[in-house]
Design a protein around this motif. Structure first.
Motif, PDB file in Angstrom:
ATOM      1  N   GLN A 115       0.826  -1.203   0.000  1.00 22.94           N
ATOM      2  CA  GLN A 115       0.000   0.000   0.000  1.00 22.94           C
ATOM      3  C   GLN A 115       0.865   1.260   0.000  1.00 22.94           C
ATOM      4  OE1 GLN A 115      -2.742   0.367   3.318  1.00 22.94           O
ATOM      5  NE2 GLN A 115      -2.863   2.584   3.059  1.00 22.94           N
ATOM      6  N   LEU A 116       1.849   1.300   0.907  1.00 25.37           N
ATOM      7  CA  LEU A 116       2.698   2.491   1.009  1.00 25.37           C
ATOM      8  C   LEU A 116       3.519   2.715  -0.255  1.00 25.37           C
ATOM      9  CD1 LEU A 116       4.014   2.231   4.686  1.00 25.37           C
ATOM     10  CD2 LEU A 116       2.359   3.853   3.781  1.00 25.37           C
ATOM     11  N   LEU A 117       4.045   1.647  -0.830  1.00 23.90           N
ATOM     12  CA  LEU A 117       4.870   1.807  -2.020  1.00 23.90           C
ATOM     13  C   LEU A 117       4.025   2.135  -3.245  1.00 23.90           C
ATOM     14  CD1 LEU A 117       7.605  -0.919  -1.511  1.00 23.90           C
ATOM     15  CD2 LEU A 117       7.678   1.526  -1.000  1.00 23.90           C
ATOM     16  N   SER A 118       2.804   1.625  -3.283  1.00 22.87           N
ATOM     17  CA  SER A 118       1.907   2.000  -4.379  1.00 22.87           C
ATOM     18  C   SER A 118       1.574   3.483  -4.310  1.00 22.87           C
ATOM     19  CB  SER A 118       0.620   1.162  -4.325  1.00 22.87           C
ATOM     20  OG  SER A 118       0.904  -0.206  -4.569  1.00 22.87           O
ATOM     21  N   GLU A 119       1.361   3.988  -3.093  1.00 22.91           N
ATOM     22  CA  GLU A 119       1.105   5.414  -2.921  1.00 22.91           C
ATOM     23  C   GLU A 119       2.339   6.232  -3.302  1.00 22.91           C
ATOM     24  OE1 GLU A 119      -0.044   5.750   1.145  1.00 22.91           O
ATOM     25  OE2 GLU A 119      -2.045   4.876   0.823  1.00 22.91           O
ATOM     26  N   LEU A 120       3.531   5.744  -2.934  1.00 23.96           N
ATOM     27  CA  LEU A 120       4.763   6.459  -3.252  1.00 23.96           C
ATOM     28  C   LEU A 120       4.963   6.566  -4.760  1.00 23.96           C
ATOM     29  CD1 LEU A 120       7.459   7.728  -2.268  1.00 23.96           C
ATOM     30  CD2 LEU A 120       8.431   5.421  -2.315  1.00 23.96           C
ATOM     31  N   THR A 121       4.691   5.487  -5.470  1.00 23.65           N
ATOM     32  CA  THR A 121       4.945   5.483  -6.910  1.00 23.65           C
ATOM     33  C   THR A 121       3.879   6.233  -7.701  1.00 23.65           C
ATOM     34  OG1 THR A 121       3.888   3.288  -7.059  1.00 23.65           O
ATOM     35  CG2 THR A 121       6.300   3.358  -6.870  1.00 23.65           C
ATOM     36  N   GLU A 122       2.858   6.735  -7.027  1.00 27.31           N
ATOM     37  CA  GLU A 122       1.883   7.583  -7.717  1.00 27.31           C
ATOM     38  C   GLU A 122       2.491   8.918  -8.110  1.00 27.31           C
ATOM     39  OE1 GLU A 122      -1.565   7.971  -5.291  1.00 27.31           O
ATOM     40  OE2 GLU A 122      -2.257   5.910  -5.613  1.00 27.31           O
ATOM     41  N   HIS A 123       3.519   9.366  -7.368  1.00 26.12           N
ATOM     42  CA  HIS A 123       4.110  10.668  -7.659  1.00 26.12           C
ATOM     43  C   HIS A 123       5.612  10.608  -7.907  1.00 26.12           C
ATOM     44  CE1 HIS A 123       5.758  10.954  -3.549  1.00 26.12           C
ATOM     45  NE2 HIS A 123       4.611  10.465  -3.139  1.00 26.12           N
ATOM     46  N   THR A 124       6.211   9.417  -7.840  1.00 22.32           N
ATOM     47  CA  THR A 124       7.640   9.303  -8.144  1.00 22.32           C
ATOM     48  C   THR A 124       7.953   7.876  -8.575  1.00 22.32           C
ATOM     49  OG1 THR A 124       9.881   9.733  -7.336  1.00 22.32           O
ATOM     50  CG2 THR A 124       8.382   8.639  -5.815  1.00 22.32           C
ATOM     51  N   THR A 125       9.011   7.723  -9.321  1.00 21.39           N
ATOM     52  CA  THR A 125       9.505   6.398  -9.701  1.00 21.39           C
ATOM     53  C   THR A 125      10.787   6.122  -8.938  1.00 21.39           C
ATOM     54  OG1 THR A 125       8.604   6.580 -11.938  1.00 21.39           O
ATOM     55  CG2 THR A 125      10.325   4.940 -11.591  1.00 21.39           C
ATOM     56  N   ILE A 126      10.851   4.965  -8.330  1.00 21.46           N
ATOM     57  CA  ILE A 126      12.102   4.567  -7.680  1.00 21.46           C
ATOM     58  C   ILE A 126      13.026   4.001  -8.757  1.00 21.46           C
ATOM     59  CG2 ILE A 126      13.164   3.032  -5.989  1.00 21.46           C
ATOM     60  CD1 ILE A 126      11.521   5.280  -4.763  1.00 21.46           C
ATOM     61  N   ASP A 127      14.136   4.688  -8.993  1.00 21.00           N
ATOM     62  CA  ASP A 127      15.075   4.266 -10.030  1.00 21.00           C
ATOM     63  C   ASP A 127      16.045   3.206  -9.520  1.00 21.00           C
ATOM     64  OD1 ASP A 127      14.474   6.343 -12.218  1.00 21.00           O
ATOM     65  OD2 ASP A 127      14.798   7.592 -10.442  1.00 21.00           O
ATOM     66  N   VAL A 128      16.396   3.296  -8.236  1.00 27.89           N
ATOM     67  CA  VAL A 128      17.354   2.366  -7.637  1.00 27.89           C
ATOM     68  C   VAL A 128      16.749   1.810  -6.355  1.00 27.89           C
ATOM     69  CG1 VAL A 128      19.639   2.092  -6.600  1.00 27.89           C
ATOM     70  CG2 VAL A 128      19.335   3.610  -8.585  1.00 27.89           C
ATOM     71  N   LEU A 129      16.633   0.504  -6.286  1.00 26.11           N
ATOM     72  CA  LEU A 129      16.144  -0.166  -5.073  1.00 26.11           C
ATOM     73  C   LEU A 129      17.268  -0.994  -4.490  1.00 26.11           C
ATOM     74  CD1 LEU A 129      14.065  -1.264  -3.043  1.00 26.11           C
ATOM     75  CD2 LEU A 129      13.410  -2.960  -4.788  1.00 26.11           C
ATOM     76  N   VAL A 130      17.559  -0.757  -3.218  1.00 25.04           N
ATOM     77  CA  VAL A 130      18.544  -1.562  -2.502  1.00 25.04           C
ATOM     78  C   VAL A 130      17.818  -2.288  -1.370  1.00 25.04           C
ATOM     79  CG1 VAL A 130      20.716  -1.605  -1.240  1.00 25.04           C
ATOM     80  CG2 VAL A 130      20.351   0.120  -3.032  1.00 25.04           C
ATOM     81  N   ASN A 131      17.663  -3.592  -1.540  1.00 19.79           N
ATOM     82  CA  ASN A 131      17.028  -4.410  -0.508  1.00 19.79           C
ATOM     83  C   ASN A 131      18.087  -4.810   0.510  1.00 19.79           C
ATOM     84  OD1 ASN A 131      14.158  -4.842  -1.302  1.00 19.79           O
ATOM     85  ND2 ASN A 131      15.102  -5.611  -3.182  1.00 19.79           N
ATOM     86  N   ASN A 132      18.193  -4.005   1.556  1.00 17.55           N
ATOM     87  CA  ASN A 132      19.252  -4.187   2.543  1.00 17.55           C
ATOM     88  C   ASN A 132      18.739  -4.670   3.898  1.00 17.55           C
ATOM     89  OD1 ASN A 132      22.033  -3.607   3.738  1.00 17.55           O
ATOM     90  ND2 ASN A 132      20.764  -2.171   4.907  1.00 17.55           N
ATOM     91  N   ALA A 133      17.464  -4.483   4.179  1.00 19.04           N
ATOM     92  CA  ALA A 133      16.933  -4.832   5.498  1.00 19.04           C
ATOM     93  C   ALA A 133      17.049  -6.334   5.761  1.00 19.04           C
ATOM     94  CB  ALA A 133      15.475  -4.397   5.618  1.00 19.04           C
ATOM     95  N   GLY A 134      17.399  -6.676   6.973  1.00 20.86           N
ATOM     96  CA  GLY A 134      17.506  -8.079   7.349  1.00 20.86           C
ATOM     97  C   GLY A 134      17.572  -8.214   8.854  1.00 20.86           C
ATOM     98  N   THR A 135      17.557  -9.439   9.322  1.00 19.97           N
ATOM     99  CA  THR A 135      17.639  -9.684  10.759  1.00 19.97           C
ATOM    100  C   THR A 135      18.324 -11.013  11.008  1.00 19.97           C
ATOM    101  OG1 THR A 135      16.342  -9.737  12.819  1.00 19.97           O
ATOM    102  CG2 THR A 135      15.405 -10.890  10.916  1.00 19.97           C
TER     103      THR A 135
END
Length: 239
Positions: A68-88
């Motif tokens: 939901q949050l990322l769909s809302e974010l991409t309504e007004h911007t495009t993420i050009d670079v995604l770094v999937n860094n989160a982990g545990t």
């Protein structure tokens, strides 16, 4: 201006990646879940140095909320670079491992990759350009005692990255994996004494977060446009 989203941007390695991308001129979204204050400190440091950054807070293991949050974010911007860094980490020998320790690591690392990446794909595809960089670990390549859950999640990320790279290659979107070894910061901080480092790392020292972030910055750049589907280690020569 290009934009980047770095999950786990409040940690040591994540912060270094955020700083690197900001120095390369990207507007950086610094993601956090449990440490929004640290993420804000990273974003503040970027802004103090003349860059652009803002904080975004959500639990990547929550599928509905993340999408939901990322769909809302991409309504007004495009993420050009995604770094999937989160982990545990929840290290324990598998004979004594509870399912909660298994599922927590899998949900954050592997399901989190899916939850964050999928909503950002179509905007990248429509733009016909993008960089996806997934942060892994030497554990996902060689295995590490007490980390069957973590190694399973990271090696699963390797297979997913290679497959996704093939799906997106003709759209000029690259997908690569960076697999750090023992890094002075992040999850390995304080776990290895100098004698042990000399025994297991051919370069006989821990890596620096800046040595990891420099590679991420390169893979995010136009200079790396023909590199995709690769797992690149930053580990001082560890097998």
């Amino acid at each position: 201006m290009q934009t980047a989203l770095v999950t786990g941007g409040s940690g040591d390695i994540g912060a270094a990646i955020c700083m690197e991308l900001a120095q390369r001129g990207l507007h950086v979204y610094v993601h956090a879940n449990k440490n929004p204050q640290k993420a804000e400190a990273v974003a503040g440091q970027i802004r103090d140095q003349g860059g652009k950054a803002e904080v975004i807070v959500f639990d990547i293991s929550d599928t509905a909320l993340t999408q939901q949050l990322l769909s809302e974010l991409t309504e007004h911007t495009t993420i050009d670079v995604l770094v999937n860094n989160a982990g545990t980490l929840h290290d324990v020998p598998m004979a004594g491992m509870e399912f909660e320790s298994w599922s927590k690591v899998i949900n954050t690392t592997l399901h989190g990759f899916f939850n964050v990446t999928r909503p950002l794909l179509m905007p990248m595809i429509r733009k016909r350009k993008g960089r996806i960089i997934n942060m892994s670990s030497v554990s996902g390549i060689t295995g590490v005692r007490g980390q069957t859950n973590y190694a399973a999640a990271k090696s699963g990320l390797h297979g997913a990255s290679k497959s996704l790279a093939q799906e997106l290659a003709n759209r000029n979107i690259t997908v690569n994996v960076v697999a750090p070894g023992v890094i002075d910061g992040g999850m390995a901080k304080g776990k290895f004494d100098p004698a042990l480092l000399k025994a297991i790392v051919p370069m006989q020292r821990a890596g620096r977060v800046e040595e990891v972030s420099a590679l991420v910055g390169f893979l995010a750049s136009d200079a790396a446009s023909y590199i995709t589907g690769q797992i690149i280690s930053v580990n001082g020569g560890m097998a």
